[in-house]
Design a protein around this motif. Structure first.
Motif, PDB file in Angstrom:
ATOM      1  N   ALA A 268       0.889  -1.116   0.022  1.00  0.00           N
ATOM      2  CA  ALA A 268       0.010   0.074  -0.136  1.00  0.00           C
ATOM      3  C   ALA A 268       0.777   1.061  -0.082  1.00  0.00           C
ATOM      4  O   ALA A 268       1.835   1.197   0.697  1.00  0.00           O
ATOM      5  CB  ALA A 268      -1.104  -0.071   1.169  1.00  0.00           C
ATOM      6  N   GLU A 269       0.430   2.390  -0.479  1.00  0.00           N
ATOM      7  CA  GLU A 269       1.176   3.515  -0.503  1.00  0.00           C
ATOM      8  C   GLU A 269       0.137   4.661  -0.237  1.00  0.00           C
ATOM      9  O   GLU A 269      -1.169   4.844  -0.454  1.00  0.00           O
ATOM     10  CB  GLU A 269       1.448   4.056  -2.213  1.00  0.00           C
ATOM     11  N   ARG A 270       0.756   5.588   0.747  1.00  0.00           N
ATOM     12  CA  ARG A 270       0.235   6.756   1.241  1.00  0.00           C
ATOM     13  C   ARG A 270       1.074   7.866   1.327  1.00  0.00           C
ATOM     14  O   ARG A 270       2.238   7.709   1.781  1.00  0.00           O
ATOM     15  CB  ARG A 270      -0.342   6.387   2.621  1.00  0.00           C
ATOM     16  N   ASP A 271       0.767   9.045   0.748  1.00  0.00           N
ATOM     17  CA  ASP A 271       1.655  10.104   0.939  1.00  0.00           C
ATOM     18  C   ASP A 271       3.071   9.891   0.499  1.00  0.00           C
ATOM     19  O   ASP A 271       4.045  10.397   1.106  1.00  0.00           O
ATOM     20  CB  ASP A 271       1.533  10.746   2.110  1.00  0.00           C
ATOM     21  N   GLY A 272       3.084   8.986  -0.740  1.00  0.00           N
ATOM     22  CA  GLY A 272       4.388   8.930  -1.279  1.00  0.00           C
ATOM     23  C   GLY A 272       5.198   7.756  -0.480  1.00  0.00           C
ATOM     24  O   GLY A 272       6.316   7.323  -1.019  1.00  0.00           O
ATOM     25  N   GLN A 273       4.714   7.233   0.583  1.00  0.00           N
ATOM     26  CA  GLN A 273       5.270   5.987   1.171  1.00  0.00           C
ATOM     27  C   GLN A 273       4.743   4.782   1.151  1.00  0.00           C
ATOM     28  O   GLN A 273       3.631   4.535   1.140  1.00  0.00           O
ATOM     29  CB  GLN A 273       5.296   6.391   2.649  1.00  0.00           C
ATOM     30  N   ARG A 274       5.770   4.002   0.488  1.00  0.00           N
ATOM     31  CA  ARG A 274       4.981   2.593   0.317  1.00  0.00           C
ATOM     32  C   ARG A 274       5.466   1.511   1.239  1.00  0.00           C
ATOM     33  O   ARG A 274       6.651   1.501   1.384  1.00  0.00           O
ATOM     34  CB  ARG A 274       5.395   1.965  -1.349  1.00  0.00           C
ATOM     35  N   LEU A 275       4.399   0.656   1.582  1.00  0.00           N
ATOM     36  CA  LEU A 275       4.963  -0.437   2.539  1.00  0.00           C
ATOM     37  C   LEU A 275       4.735  -1.739   1.979  1.00  0.00           C
ATOM     38  O   LEU A 275       3.670  -2.070   1.166  1.00  0.00           O
ATOM     39  CB  LEU A 275       4.188  -0.411   3.861  1.00  0.00           C
ATOM     40  N   ILE A 276       5.563  -2.772   2.330  1.00  0.00           N
ATOM     41  CA  ILE A 276       5.146  -4.195   1.890  1.00  0.00           C
ATOM     42  C   ILE A 276       5.117  -5.094   3.081  1.00  0.00           C
ATOM     43  O   ILE A 276       6.048  -4.859   4.104  1.00  0.00           O
ATOM     44  CB  ILE A 276       6.274  -4.807   1.043  1.00  0.00           C
ATOM     45  N   SER A 277       4.054  -5.705   3.243  1.00  0.00           N
ATOM     46  CA  SER A 277       3.709  -6.657   4.311  1.00  0.00           C
ATOM     47  C   SER A 277       3.543  -8.098   3.837  1.00  0.00           C
ATOM     48  O   SER A 277       3.246  -8.213   2.864  1.00  0.00           O
ATOM     49  CB  SER A 277       2.593  -6.256   5.415  1.00  0.00           C
ATOM     50  N   VAL A 278       3.800  -9.177   4.604  1.00  0.00           N
ATOM     51  CA  VAL A 278       3.611 -10.436   4.318  1.00  0.00           C
ATOM     52  C   VAL A 278       3.376 -11.234   5.738  1.00  0.00           C
ATOM     53  O   VAL A 278       3.816 -11.074   6.767  1.00  0.00           O
ATOM     54  CB  VAL A 278       4.995 -11.123   4.250  1.00  0.00           C
ATOM     55  N   VAL A 279       2.127 -11.872   5.629  1.00  0.00           N
ATOM     56  CA  VAL A 279       1.830 -12.654   6.786  1.00  0.00           C
ATOM     57  C   VAL A 279       1.750 -14.047   6.182  1.00  0.00           C
ATOM     58  O   VAL A 279       1.095 -14.208   5.161  1.00  0.00           O
ATOM     59  CB  VAL A 279       0.507 -12.307   7.442  1.00  0.00           C
TER      60      VAL A 279
END
Length: 444
Positions: A268-279
């Motif tokens: 997901a990306e918000r305000d130019g910051q992208r995160l990657i998650s794994v569960v």
């Protein structure tokens, strides 16, 4: 009386222990997120910085998250001109048999019919269709067995730390009957850790951002059917799925087998910051998305990307560097660009900066050697984290080091031959004098 005193002492000791624990025990980032997943990780997609992990190096079956590697190789083949989105192929007996089996997410393919790469890719990425995945593998490599070789070779090239690919889909080889890919074991199972899966997702998103344009589609129309994306966290999903929507979510891949449990790689990306998650190995479809939400909210609310040192920054007492053989004895240096990092909010004072000089620019005495042109790189300015948290990085499984170029702010020309000769002569007699003094000292 004695029992009352002992009881009082126990109460006091318990209070002291709790008091000490409350004020002395260091805060741990990982303790702030309570996840039921057996393994999980959250990373910043720009820097690879790990913001949270739980048993992230445990190797587990990734189920259909395996398809991210297939997606990567398809997009790479398109980039290299080996195929195009409009390339067509027909369905062989193997993927057709998988498609006809309702246990394998079969979309219902038809033989003796042309399908475009785009049609097959969208079915693979949006509804995790296994048959279309195999068809793409056969198109690119001739057989799934040869494609599996490509998958493992690409994994090594990417530097994935923990992996084993035995097929293109994430199914278990035991379920493939006579179609086990050549060169793999009949009981083979794809294996990846959460760290590996996050790194694979990083490469997919970074190298081929168009993958997100497809993974973020809410539905697919294929063979007269309309199916919804298996990623319920996409914003504005229809009906009851809307409750799972997460602002900024664009992908990436779900997965499920009996052995793997319910898995999900999200980005997901918000305000130019992208995160990657794994569960990995959660208990239900709903659970994998709820746990992903917990991770994502933690990342977006607790961390920020911040500029700590601006372009042109000079470290105190190291504003200049000594220069050898130049018309000037020193040169001013500064950072070529701003140094930004993803950091936990409120930890500004936990960072410092240090210079690492380029060894090929230094003489034996550790001085820069003229000539030096304005803008020349003379080293790097590295960011140093001095806090108690141990933020690792998915790239090297160690604490990541961010740096920017350290450059010369002015030009220093090389001295002419006469001045260099005078300097050499001066150095010669200086060395003789120093040796003589040392010799005389030795007599006494």
């Amino acid at each position: 009386m004695k029992q009352k005193i002992q009881a009082a002492l126990i109460v006091v000791m318990a209070f002291m222990i709790s008091f000490t624990t409350f004020f002395v025990q260091p805060e741990h980032t990982y303790a702030q997120v309570d996840l039921g997943a057996k393994s999980a990780i959250l990373v910043d997609a720009e820097t690879g910085k790990i913001l949270f992990e739980k048993e992230a190096d445990m190797t587990l079956p990734p189920a259909s998250m395996t398809k991210m590697m297939t997606e990567y190789l398809v997009l790479e083949a398109i980039e290299e001109g080996k195929i195009s989105w409009d390339t067509t192929t027909q369905i062989s007996d193997y993927p057709y048999s998988i498609s006809a089996n309702p246990s394998f997410s079969g979309i219902g393919l038809t033989q003796n019919k042309d399908y475009t790469v785009r049609e097959l890719y969208e079915a693979m990425a949006i509804i995790s269709d296994n048959a279309t995945t195999i068809a793409l593998a056969e198109l690119i490599a001739g057989s799934e067995g040869e494609f599996v070789k490509m998958m493992n070779e690409k994994a090594e090239e990417m530097g994935l730390p923990d992996y084993q690919f035995v097929n293109s889909t994430g199914l278990e080889n035991a379920d493939l009957g006579q179609n086990v890919p050549e060169g793999t074991s009949p009981d083979g199972i794809n294996q990846m850790s959460a760290r590996t899966t996050a790194l694979l997702a990083y490469h997919l998103v970074k190298d081929y951002p168009e993958a997100l344009e497809i993974s973020s589609q809410k539905e697919i129309k294929f063979e007269g059917h309309q199916d919804q994306n298996l990623n319920w966290m996409l914003p504005e999903m229809p009906g009851h799925l809307a409750a799972f929507g997460f602002q900024g979510m664009e992908g990436l891949k779900t997965g499920y087998t009996d052995m793997a449990g319910y898995c999900f790689t999200g980005t997901a990306e918000r305000d130019g910051q992208r995160l990657i998650s794994v569960v990995m190995k959660t208990d239900s479809k709903e659970d994998r998305f709820q746990q992903t939400r917990t991770l994502m909210e933690y990342g977006f609310t607790q961390f920020e990307t911040k500029e700590l040192y601006p372009e042109g920054f000079q470290l105190e007492d190291e504003e200049t560097a000594a220069v050898d053989k130049g018309k000037e004895d020193e040169v001013e240096v500064s950072t070529a660009t701003a140094l930004k990092t993803v950091m936990k909010k409120g930890e500004d004072d936990q960072y410092s900066i240090e210079y690492k000089w380029a060894e090929d620019k230094l003489n034996k005495s550790g001085e820069l050697t003229a000539p030096i042109k304005k803008g020349d790189k003379v080293g790097t300015a590295q960011l140093v984290y001095n806090g108690e948290e141990s933020y690792g990085n998915i790239f090297d499984n160690k604490t990541g080091t961010q740096s920017v170029d350290l450059v010369a702010d002015e030009t220093v020309e090389k001295n002419n031959w006469f001045m260099l000769m005078l300097g050499a002569v001066g150095d010669f007699f200086s060395n003789i004098f120093t040796s003589a003094v040392d010799t005389v000292k030795g007599w006494f």
